[in-house]
Scaffold this motif. Structure first.
Motif, short mmCIF file in Angstrom:
data_model
loop_
_atom_site.label_atom_id
_atom_site.label_comp_id
_atom_site.label_asym_id
_atom_site.label_seq_id
_atom_site.Cartn_x
_atom_site.Cartn_y
_atom_site.Cartn_z
N ALA A 111 -1.40 -6.22 -9.06
CA ALA A 111 -2.37 -6.44 -7.99
C ALA A 111 -3.42 -7.45 -8.43
CB ALA A 111 -3.03 -5.12 -7.60
N MET A 135 -1.54 -10.60 -0.36
CA MET A 135 -2.54 -9.62 0.07
C MET A 135 -1.90 -8.23 0.17
SD MET A 135 -5.71 -9.77 0.92
CE MET A 135 -6.93 -9.45 2.17
N VAL A 189 -1.57 -6.92 -3.36
CA VAL A 189 -2.85 -6.39 -3.86
C VAL A 189 -3.11 -5.01 -3.25
CG1 VAL A 189 -5.36 -6.72 -3.92
CG2 VAL A 189 -3.85 -8.70 -4.13
N THR A 190 -2.98 -4.94 -1.94
CA THR A 190 -3.34 -3.71 -1.23
C THR A 190 -2.51 -2.51 -1.69
OG1 THR A 190 -3.94 -5.01 0.69
CG2 THR A 190 -3.58 -2.66 1.05
N VAL A 196 -2.97 -5.32 7.40
CA VAL A 196 -3.40 -5.97 6.16
C VAL A 196 -3.17 -7.48 6.22
CG1 VAL A 196 -3.01 -6.04 3.67
CG2 VAL A 196 -2.93 -3.86 4.87
N ALA A 215 -9.82 -6.82 -7.40
CA ALA A 215 -8.54 -6.37 -6.84
C ALA A 215 -8.66 -4.94 -6.34
CB ALA A 215 -7.44 -6.48 -7.91
N GLY A 275 -8.22 -3.83 -2.59
CA GLY A 275 -7.12 -2.92 -2.24
C GLY A 275 -7.62 -1.67 -1.54
N MET A 277 -8.62 -2.67 1.93
CA MET A 277 -7.51 -3.10 2.76
C MET A 277 -6.55 -1.96 3.14
SD MET A 277 -8.24 -6.12 3.40
CE MET A 277 -6.79 -6.48 4.34
#
Ligand code: NA
Ligand code: NA
Lengths: 172, 429, 303
Positions: free
Chosen positions: A20, A56, A59-60, B52, B275, B279, B282
């Motif tokens: 991530a 993204m 990462v999430t 997201v 991060a 995260g 998100m």
């Protein structure tokens, strides 16, 4: 045995967080390249937007899984903590079990989404649309595994996982 | 009420009650409702992924990363030194310095909690050493950190623009936050000063014009991050998203080449924390998207708006009602989730009674920001109390002058549209 | 169950009127056996995802634009080739004929049954500072296009800098100058407020994208022959209504932007643009060799 699985889990969570973090850092020069391409090359790179969105997702869902192990997700703990310890333990156990199921469902549904969209490329990017669902597949798997380990540890009476590398609340 | 809707809200409430992470409480509730209403789970998780994958949300990691770099690379400290040199000689000056630093740093970081932890770790110990009461130091730090949300850039505003359906200009929203943010800081500075007078705190000696200039000079490269971000967007060089990335690159260069304070460990910490924060926010956004899908399926926003309009059609009453509901919600839940849940519900009501969506966005930020400083759930309050070594009840016992200051700014922004709308109108016409 | 309908537009839009008509007639003429509801304003997701939702039966029906639909059905993607239709009446003629039926087969392959072809007008270029007379006016200019390779290639062939960007960011980007221009139909040019930031509209009509009222194919196949015929009939009526409403709406939008001081020109020498499009067509054919006959048919049907 469960202590061993827990150690494997710790490694796995670190790997999730590492991926991530790398994905997050990769976003920065990509956006810089977008500006550079538009002004200096006078040819905007068209792959940046779509690629950034995939990163993204990485990462999430990388963080979503890792933070499940370290129990760093934003939550409202004060209600639960105001109950006597045995009740509180039951509530926590229920949370872990439900999350294990949720993560598994997420992984399964995302597997289906990955397969269904694999044959089609993401517009302006020559990689399969299904790639966008891989982070959910892997992340869902991680959420399921880490929650299951939490639940198992509670069953056999092992102490709670201490938040790893957590230095204060995340910025909201 | 339909079974699916009861399931959606019920599972969510129970999830929160038993301490399930907010994101997953929403996700599990949504999944239950999806299945009950005969939607495939594949749809549900594509909604999560879709939530997201919005390009405008990319600005969020960039702003967070830039803020982390400034914190780990010495930019935040220099801003504090500059503010101390500037107003430290006022009676109770360190309180005012604290507010001013939040205004300067918050203008860049965009996060109230980052602001509390960055400035709090520097300022609270200094204030305690200079004889200020710990609860006073914590209260000032915590309440002024809301400036980070209201003064641009602010990733929470981006969340709002996205939750509003993408029709709102983010740069107008950013500009609209400037005056209310400064107004709020002024009110807080007055409160800090008045309380300081009552406690009889002394002033710092004035370091001299030279020292102020030196401190200003030293902090300029850091302050320039804000110039790049805001100026780059207004002049049409970047989009908001790009400006965040350029701001992060610039902050990286300044801390590496100019200040030379960013260590490898600091860099790793900055990336990892950015991060993590990204995260965690998100995954909330993703699950909230699935949750909102079911709310829309059961027409909840429309039904709630109709209900509220039967209570009153007086804009002043309705606005007050919205303010109160947001404040109460902000007391028990965290900001990002609330932005995503409340925007589709309250925004239609606000526009129906003639409120500009941009003004509503600023009100939302201020209301929910105040929620970050209130018990029982208040991330800023928690962090501030932890840094200051103060019990939460003790801090809260003396925080009311600061609440009043924020309420004054909030009411002015609510009932005087020009406070928020004047600046964007001036720039964009 | 009540059919769930997806629509990206707000309730007053021509497409929305067409869909509401369909739902209303369906209930009335099936004697209440079939009912349908419309969720307007894209509250149930964006278009690419809504397509998936109708395909998998999460939603039952929708009106989709051929732009995003082209990403999964090559037959439909033909309509995204720049300048493939001469003008809007030609598009109607082609879609209502045998070519429309071949496109319908393409849609059936991906699990959608088309019931009527709607209109979304013609997309043309608009610019912050100047009118577009010839391709050289596009050279070096930053134009926002939708995220489809054909559109990016089109701008590149004209010498411009194609900048894919979310629709919501375009207004601001035009205002501040991040981009120099964009392209859209009159109603969107007006409702998005882009005309306030880019006051020069050049009627290139380079993209004329049909839309279609679609229903999940399995659902359609499960109906009786009578009901299927009814659906086709109402679908056609809804399309006629929508096309009328669209034409009216175009006039309203055009009048509004003209009143605000927008300059509009017709492009005299469209051929100059069309000639440059050959590489775009060639690349499309290289990727989809079996589409060559259908492209020829689309062209032939307009002569
Ligand atoms: Na800020
Ligand atoms: Na709170």
């Amino acid at each position: 045995m469960i202590a061993f699985i827990d150690r494997i889990g710790a490694l796995l969570a670190r790997a999730f967080l590492f991926v991530a973090a790398v994905a997050l850092f990769a976003l920065v020069p990509m956006a810089g390249w977008l500006v550079f391409g538009r002004y200096v090359l006078n040819r905007s790179p068209t792959w940046v937007e779509a690629t950034s969105l995939v990163l993204m997702l990485v990462v999430t869902f990388g963080v979503a899984a890792a933070a499940t192990r370290s129990e760093e997700h934003l939550s409202i703990a004060f209600v639960r903590e105001s109950f006597p310890p045995p009740v509180e333990r039951v509530m926590r156990f229920v949370c872990h079990v439900v999350l294990a199921g949720f993560g598994a469902w997420m992984a399964l549904a995302s597997y289906e989404n990955t397969v269904n969209t694999w044959s089609r490329p993401i517009p302006l990017l020559q990689i399969p649309e299904g790639v966008r669902h891989l982070p959910l597949l892997v992340g869902g798997f991680g959420i399921a595994v880490f929650s299951a380990i939490h639940a198992l540890k509670m069953l056999v009476g092992l102490p709670r996982t201490t938040p790893s590398g957590s230095d204060g609340d995340p910025a909201v | 009420m339909e079974t699916g809707l009861i399931l959606l809200l019920g599972v969510f409430a129970v999830g929160l009650f038993i301490g399930m992470p907010v994101a997953f409480a929403m996700g599990v509730a949504a999944l239950a409702a999806f299945v009950q209403a005969d939607f495939p789970a594949t749809t549900m998780f594509r909604r999560v992924a879709q939530g997201v994958s919005a390009f405008s949300l990319l600005a969020i990691p960039f702003f967070i990363f830039a803020g982390e770099l400034m914190l780990h690379g010495g930019i935040a400290q220099r801003l504090v030194r500059f503010a101390t040199a500037l107003v430290g000689h006022v009676r109770g000056g360190l309180g005012v310095v604290n507010v001013l630093s939040s205004m300067l740093f918050g203008g860049i970081s965009g996060s109230a909690v980052a602001d509390t932890s960055a400035l709090g770790t520097i300022l609270i110990p200094v204030m305690k050493r200079e004889g200020y009461r710990a609860d006073y130091a914590v209260n000032v730090t915590v309440t002024s950190s809301i400036a980070g949300i209201v003064i641009p850039p602010s990733h929470n505003m981006i969340l709002f623009a996205v939750a509003a359906g993408g029709g709102i200009s983010i740069s107008k929203l950013f500009l609209a936050g400037v005056v209310p943010g400064i107004l709020m800081c002024l009110c807080l500075a007055v409160a800090a000063w008045l309380v300081a007078l009552r406690h009889g705190y002394r002033a710092e000696p004035f370091p001299g014009v030279r020292a102020v200039l030196v401190a200003a000079l030293v902090s300029i490269p850091g302050l320039f991050t804000a110039v790049i971000i805001v100026g780059g967007v207004l002049s049409g060089i970047f989009t908001v998203t790009e400006s965040g990335a350029i701001g992060a690159i610039y902050a990286l260069l300044v801390t590496l080449l100019v200040y030379r304070e960013l260590t490898w460990a600091g860099f790793v910490a900055a990336v990892t924390r950015a991060a993590k924060t990204t995260g965690l926010v998100m995954i909330l956004v993703g699950c909230a998207t699935a949750f909102a899908y079911m709310l829309a399926f059961y027409s909840v926003p429309t039904r709630l708006a109709e209900l509220m309009l039967t209570i009153s059609d007086n804009p002043i009453v309705l606005l007050l009602l919205i303010n109160v509901m947001l404040l109460v919600a902000g007391m028990v839940m965290d900001m990002a989730a609330l932005i995503l849940i409340t925007t589709p519900i309250f925004l239609p009501i606000a526009t129906q009674i003639g409120l500009d969506p941009i003004q509503f966005g600023i009100l939302l930020m201020m209301n929910l920001g105040l929620g970050l400083c209130t018990p029982p759930v208040g991330a800023c309050l928690f962090v501030g109390c932890a840094i200051g070594g103060v019990r939460i009840e003790k801090a809260v016992a003396t925080i009311w002058p600061f609440y009043i200051a924020i309420l004054v700014a909030l009411l002015l922004t609510t009932y005087v549209p020009a406070v928020s709308l004047w600046l964007p109108g001036l720039v964009f016409g | 169950r009540e059919w769930r309908g997806w629509n990206v537009h707000p309730p007053e839009y021509p497409v929305s009127t067409g869909m509401e008509y369909f739902a209303e007639q369906l209930k009335e003429r099936s004697n209440g056996e079939l009912t349908a509801k419309v969720f307007h304003s894209g509250v149930l997701g964006d278009q690419p995802d809504a397509i998936e939702q109708v395909r998998e039966g999460a939603l039952d029906w929708a009106v989709f634009n051929f732009g995003p639909l082209g990403a999964i059905a090559p037959e439909v993607n033909i309509t995204s080739l720049p300048f493939i239709f001469k003008d809007v009446p030609s598009m109607h003629k082609v879609m209502d004929g045998p070519v429309g039926e071949e496109m319908a087969d393409g849609l059936r392959k991906i699990g959608l049954e088309p019931l009527g072809y709607f209109d979304s007008g013609a997309r043309s270029f608009y610019h912050r500072e100047k009118l577009i007379h010839s391709p050289s006016d596009i050279t070096g200019q930053k134009f926002r296009v939708m995220g489809n390779e054909l559109y990016v290639d089109m701008i590149a062939q004209l010498g411009g800098n194609a900048t894919p960007m979310p629709y919501a960011d375009v207004f601001q980007a035009l205002q501040t100058g991040v981009i120099d221009g964009a392209e859209n139909n009159y109603p969107s040019y007006e409702s998005s407020g882009h005309y306030e930031a880019a006051k020069f509209y050049s009627n290139s009509q380079h993209l004329i994208l049909p839309e279609c009222l679609c229903i999940n194919k399995d659902l359609f196949d499960s109906l009786s022959a009578e009901q299927q015929a009814l659906l086709k009939e109402i679908g056609r009526e809804a399309a006629e209504l929508q096309r009328d409403e669209w034409a009216k709406r175009e006039e309203v939008s055009k009048a509004k932007v003209l009143a605000s001081g927008v300059e509009i020109i017709e492009i005299e020498d469209k051929a100059a643009f069309q000639q440059l499009m050959q590489p775009v067509y060639d690349k499309f054919l290289a990727d989809n060799p079996d589409m060559a006959p259908l492209i020829e048919k689309v062209k032939a049907a307009q002569d």
